[in-house]
Scaffold this motif. Structure first.
Motif, PDB file in Angstrom:
ATOM      1  N   VAL A   1       0.861  -1.183   0.000  1.00 28.70           N
ATOM      2  CA  VAL A   1       0.000   0.000   0.000  1.00 28.70           C
ATOM      3  C   VAL A   1       0.896   1.231   0.000  1.00 28.70           C
TER       4      VAL A   1
ATOM      5  N   LEU B   1      -4.953  -9.176   0.752  1.00 28.30           N
ATOM      6  CA  LEU B   1      -5.171  -8.233  -0.346  1.00 28.30           C
ATOM      7  C   LEU B   1      -6.659  -8.006  -0.571  1.00 28.30           C
TER       8      LEU B   1
ATOM      9  N   ASP C   1      -3.613  -3.823 -12.973  1.00 28.24           N
ATOM     10  CA  ASP C   1      -3.785  -4.872 -11.959  1.00 28.24           C
ATOM     11  C   ASP C   1      -3.275  -6.222 -12.433  1.00 28.24           C
TER      12      ASP C   1
ATOM     13  N   PHE D   1     -10.842   1.913  -2.159  1.00 26.83           N
ATOM     14  CA  PHE D   1     -10.023   1.485  -3.292  1.00 26.83           C
ATOM     15  C   PHE D   1     -10.946   0.998  -4.401  1.00 26.83           C
TER      16      PHE D   1
ATOM     17  N   ASN E   1      -8.706  -1.606  -9.232  1.00 24.68           N
ATOM     18  CA  ASN E   1      -7.274  -1.609  -9.529  1.00 24.68           C
ATOM     19  C   ASN E   1      -6.425  -1.227  -8.330  1.00 24.68           C
ATOM     20  N   GLY E   2      -7.070  -0.993  -7.181  1.00 26.55           N
ATOM     21  CA  GLY E   2      -6.330  -0.624  -5.979  1.00 26.55           C
ATOM     22  C   GLY E   2      -6.028   0.852  -5.885  1.00 26.55           C
ATOM     23  N   ASP E   3      -6.697   1.687  -6.707  1.00 23.86           N
ATOM     24  CA  ASP E   3      -6.441   3.126  -6.691  1.00 23.86           C
ATOM     25  C   ASP E   3      -7.454   3.848  -5.819  1.00 23.86           C
TER      26      ASP E   3
ATOM     27  N   SER F   1      -1.559   1.257 -12.023  1.00 22.08           N
ATOM     28  CA  SER F   1      -2.980   0.900 -12.024  1.00 22.08           C
ATOM     29  C   SER F   1      -3.237  -0.394 -12.800  1.00 22.08           C
TER      30      SER F   1
ATOM     31  N   SER G   1      -1.551  -1.508  -4.071  1.00 20.67           N
ATOM     32  CA  SER G   1      -2.667  -0.598  -3.838  1.00 20.67           C
ATOM     33  C   SER G   1      -2.083   0.738  -3.379  1.00 20.67           C
ATOM     34  N   ARG G   2      -2.909   1.772  -3.395  1.00 21.21           N
ATOM     35  CA  ARG G   2      -2.425   3.077  -2.942  1.00 21.21           C
ATOM     36  C   ARG G   2      -3.590   3.926  -2.448  1.00 21.21           C
TER      37      ARG G   2
ATOM     38  N   ARG H   1      -8.518  -4.359  -0.334  1.00 26.31           N
ATOM     39  CA  ARG H   1      -9.279  -3.746  -1.423  1.00 26.31           C
ATOM     40  C   ARG H   1     -10.715  -3.440  -1.002  1.00 26.31           C
TER      41      ARG H   1
END
Length: 863
Positions: free
Chosen positions: A172, A395, A184, A413, A416-418, A182, A191-192, A399
């Motif tokens: 993260v 994970l 995935d 999130f 795509n973890g954004d 981004s 992720s961020r 998410r």
């Protein structure tokens, strides 16, 4: 998130250690795992990656200490762990520990450091390893890292993510914004809590469009962050349209001073591209600003800075004058209360990513809390299921995490973890105290909200400076675009009868239209006609009025003296017919100048040739009668046929009917109508263009209408020539001849003038004036030569207007014949005819005085 009154227990300890630069020697066992690392005990361990030091120079891995991006972010993680461990509701009975590594702002060094995180997951074969005493060695197994918070730079995160995904360790990030993260499929465990640069790039595109800039340059630091950020901006600007990239420059790794100078010189090559989008590290931002100052271009460039610039003071320290007016972006954040200030000798300013570091730690904590609740419902603390759970499980919980972050905003999130895109917009401005500072001027949350009225620009410019390849074209000009550069064009005037249809094309106005003064649309062409007050019309009208007055006067005189010898001898019936034709020749002037309508056009067709036809039909009948009388008199004394007044009227009427029949056919084939001729006065300059309102009578039709009259005129002239030798006392052939000669000259001059001006812009006026004056002159010549002498005698010499002795037709013809023969030369006389000369002796004169007395004027003879 944290209980009220919670204390910061470890932050001060770690701050002091970092400031004393004793991180390397913190604990001897830790060097076994990695240099430049910190470790705290806990049931579960989180990894951390922070740029505590800058890149080293001359081959050294690490350089100077970074207080803002390094120390503050590290402190934020330790602060968050302290708050979580004190929170009885979040991860109860579970303490989170940490293994924190220094990346030294270098991706390759961070990769080496991150191997520490995966050591616990590597199975080692120690079956053949023995100590010197033969006993099996005792290995201290490194702690298992369940997740990693970091890294900061996108290039570092990309390098580390490739290792962590192999061992299924969730990551993260609190600051990496490269768009490629981004993906995935490649970075599936990444992720961020900060939005990707694709959102930031979209915000930049929206800012540039709001400011009206269409021609911008880009500067990027070599690496994923800069290059991918510029790539995203370029792509989005193309999709949005209306923005062109003048130059796209890249600052290399380990740049030299000349690299920055070269970049600035390249930017100056496109002078109109003042706006510069910069995705670069702090070091590169300072380098570019320094070079700008050295090039003496302070205030020229309009900077649009990414989140690496944000509201930071370090990139612009002692370069404030170069940075004035810069618009920068930072993911929306707030200062976190409860954090201790770091350092005692400088003013504390919380670094912009502190909030996101805390949110990243809490994201992992909330995910662990949810996983513990699901996997260990009846077991307090960490259960075996959690210890053996794969990274994919954690994970999934990361998410799905959703909570209010440290700044009060939600942390979520996407697939795509954004994190969602939320940005604050800053501008570096001069304040009232002349001390520049950053000011919030807007926000971007899916849409731009910017307060344009609060923006300030270099050199005190009041309006938004321009950054365009080509200035907007003036009204009435079209853009001729430069190939390959849709934002660059040349301006071309829509000339002639064209108007500006849109910004890139001109179109021709309709035939009855012309462009308005600014050439944005078409307007009707003004319609004109020959006006009564026009100089062209005044001459014709003046002559026509004089002619009409004179004609009426002559006609009135003849009517009053209708029974006098002169009037009777001139042939009253044909005289009145001829005067009527002359009158109509004058009248046509008014019809030719009158405003055209159906009635006027019909009368023009009728009277255009009728007046001349009547006049020359009467004259032709007269000359033909004279010719036949004297021609037949040479052969016999018998009077020719059809010389009576009634016959003369019948012949004249027959000739006139031919003209009228032609006019009727013309009416049937082509009914009269009016038209507006837009070609006649369509000047090169549209402002001078006029539509001419006129009857639908062509030049050829005018000539055809007059053609019959001209034929009569020519025939009459021929008869006048043939009767030129008749004694003047017997007829009016000579006045008729002079009339016809003059008339022929008038019309011979008319034809070249009429057709020679067919292409003239003044065609209507010249041709109409020429036609009317020619007809007026023709009528005036006939009126003056044929009637004015008679009127003169009637009025001023009535004693001459008396009845004379009538002679028979035979006597008149005999006398005329003898006179004709006597006037011949001897050589021309017939054979056998004796020469007879006139002498004073009446007896010797073949033509006695008595015979001479029989010479009576033909004008006084009534037959």
């Amino acid at each position: 998130m944290a209980r009220p009154g919670s204390r910061v227990r470890l932050s001060a300890v770690w701050s002091a250690l970092w400031l004393m630069r004793t991180v390397v020697d913190f604990a001897l066992p830790q060097e076994t795992y990695a240099p430049h690392s910190i470790r705290t005990e806990g049931h579960l361990t989180l990894g951390g990656l922070f740029p505590v030091h800058s890149r080293g120079a001359d081959g050294a891995p690490c350089g100077d200490l970074k207080k803002e991006n390094g120390i503050q972010r590290l402190e934020a993680m330790m602060y968050a762990l302290d708050q979580i461990n004190l929170d009885e509701l979040l991860l109860p009975n579970i303490t989170l520990g940490a293994r924190v590594l220094d990346t030294c702002s270098r991706d390759t060094y961070a990769l080496e450091q991150s191997l520490t995180f995966v050591q616990a997951l590597i199975t080692k074969d120690t079956s053949d390893v023995r100590c010197t005493n033969g006993e099996a060695p005792v290995f201290v197994k490194p702690e298992k890292v369940v997740g990693v918070v970091g890294a900061s730079a996108s290039s570092v995160s990309i390098m580390v993510a490739n290792i962590l995904r192999l061992f299924q360790i969730p990551q993260v990030s609190y600051a990496s914004t490269a768009p490629e993260l981004s993906d995935d499929r490649r970075y599936d465990f990444f992720s961020r809590v900060v939005p990707p640069d694709s959102f930031q790039a979209q915000a930049m595109v929206d800012i540039i469009r709001a400011l009206g800039w269409t021609y911008v340059s880009t500067v990027a630091s070599e690496g994923s962050y800069g290059e991918k950020g510029v790539e995203a901006f370029t792509q989005l600007s193309k999709e949005a349209g209306g923005i062109c990239i003048a130059q796209s420059l890249k600052i290399p790794h380990n740049p030299k001073l000349e690299d920055y100078d070269k970049a600035v010189q390249q930017l100056l090559e496109t002078q109109h591209a003042r706006a510069v989008v910069i995705f670069a590290s702090e070091e590169d931002i300072r380098g570019v600003l320094n070079s700008t100052k050295r090039a003496n271009q302070v205030g020229h460039f309009l900077w649009i800075g990414s989140d690496s610039w944000g509201p930071k003071s370090s990139p612009i320290h002692q370069l404030e004058d170069v940075a004035v007016g810069a618009v920068t972006i930072l993911p929306k954040r707030s200062s976190i209360e409860g954090k201790e200030r770091i350092g005692t000798e400088s003013k504390y300013e919380q670094e912009g990513k502190v909030q996101f570091v805390i949110d990243a730690v809490y994201a992992v904590a909330h995910a662990l809390h949810s996983m513990q609740r699901d996997l260990c419902p009846d077991h307090p603390g960490v259960c075996p299921q959690m210890e053996t759970a794969e990274g994919k499980t954690l994970l999934k919980y990361i998410r799905n995490a959703s909570f209010n972050g440290s700044a009060g905003t939600s942390v979520v999130f996407n697939k795509n973890g954004d994190a969602p895109g939320r940005y604050d917009l800053f501008q570096f401005q001069l304040t009232n105290s002349s001390t520049p500072e950053y000011k919030v001027v807007g926000h971007w949350v899916e849409n731009l909200q910017i307060r344009l009225e609060e923006l300030q620009w270099p050199d005190g410019e009041q309006e938004v400076p321009i950054s365009v390849c080509s200035l907007p074209c003036k009204t009435g000009e079209r853009k001729k675009r430069v190939k390959g550069m849709p934002c660059c064009w040349h301006c071309e005037l829509c000339d002639g009868y064209q108007y500006q249809y849109d910004e890139t094309s001109c179109r021709l106005c309709a035939y009855n239209m012309r462009p308005n003064p600014n050439r944005t649309a078409c307007q009707p062409i003004p319609i004109v006609k020959l006006e009564w007050h026009s100089a062209w019309a005044i001459i014709s009208v003046f002559l026509a009025m004089l002619g009409i007055i004179a004609t009426i006067f002559v006609m009135a005189t003849f009517v009053r003296h209708n029974d006098t010898p002169i009037v009777r001898a001139s042939g009253r019936e044909l005289s009145y017919v001829l005067l009527t034709g002359i009158f109509l020749c004058y009248i046509i002037t008014f019809l030719m100048i009158a405003k055209p309508d159906v009635a006027v056009c019909a009368f023009r067709r009728i009277f255009l040739g009728l007046g001349m036809c009547i006049s020359y039909a009467a004259l032709l009948t007269k000359t033909n009668r004279i010719y036949r009388i004297f021609e037949q008199g040479k052969q016999t004394v018998t009077a020719p046929r059809f010389i009576s007044p009634t016959s003369q009227i019948a012949i004249t009427s027959s000739l006139i009917c031919v003209q009228l029949l032609g006019v009727l056919v013309w009416f049937a084939v082509d009914p009269p109508n009016t038209i507006v001729d837009y070609d006649e006065q369509k000047a090169v300059n549209p402002l001078l263009a006029r539509g001419v309102l006129k009857c639908d009578i062509t030049d050829l039709q005018i000539i055809c209408s007059l053609g019959y009259s001209i034929l009569l005129m020519v025939t009459c002239t021929i008869y006048a020539i043939k009767t030129r030798d008749v004694p003047e006392d017997f007829n009016e052939a000579k006045p008729i001849g002079f009339t016809m000669y003059t008339t022929c000259i008038v019309w011979l001059a008319f034809i070249p003038i009429f057709f020679g001006t067919a292409q003239s812009a003044e065609k209507l006026y010249i041709q109409t004036t020429t036609l009317t004056i020619s007809m007026n002159l023709s009528a005036s010549v006939a009126l003056g030569m044929l009637y004015m002498p008679k009127v003169y005698i009637i009025i001023f010499h009535p004693e001459m207007n008396v009845q004379k002795r009538k002679r028979s037709f035979k006597a008149v013809v005999t006398a005329a014949t003898m006179s004709s023969r006597l006037s011949q030369k001897p050589s021309e006389r017939p054979n056998g005819e004796a020469k007879t000369e006139l002498c004073e002796n009446p007896a010797a004169d073949p033509m006695s005085q008595a015979t001479k007395k029989t010479y009576v004027s033909y004008n006084n003879l009534r037959i």
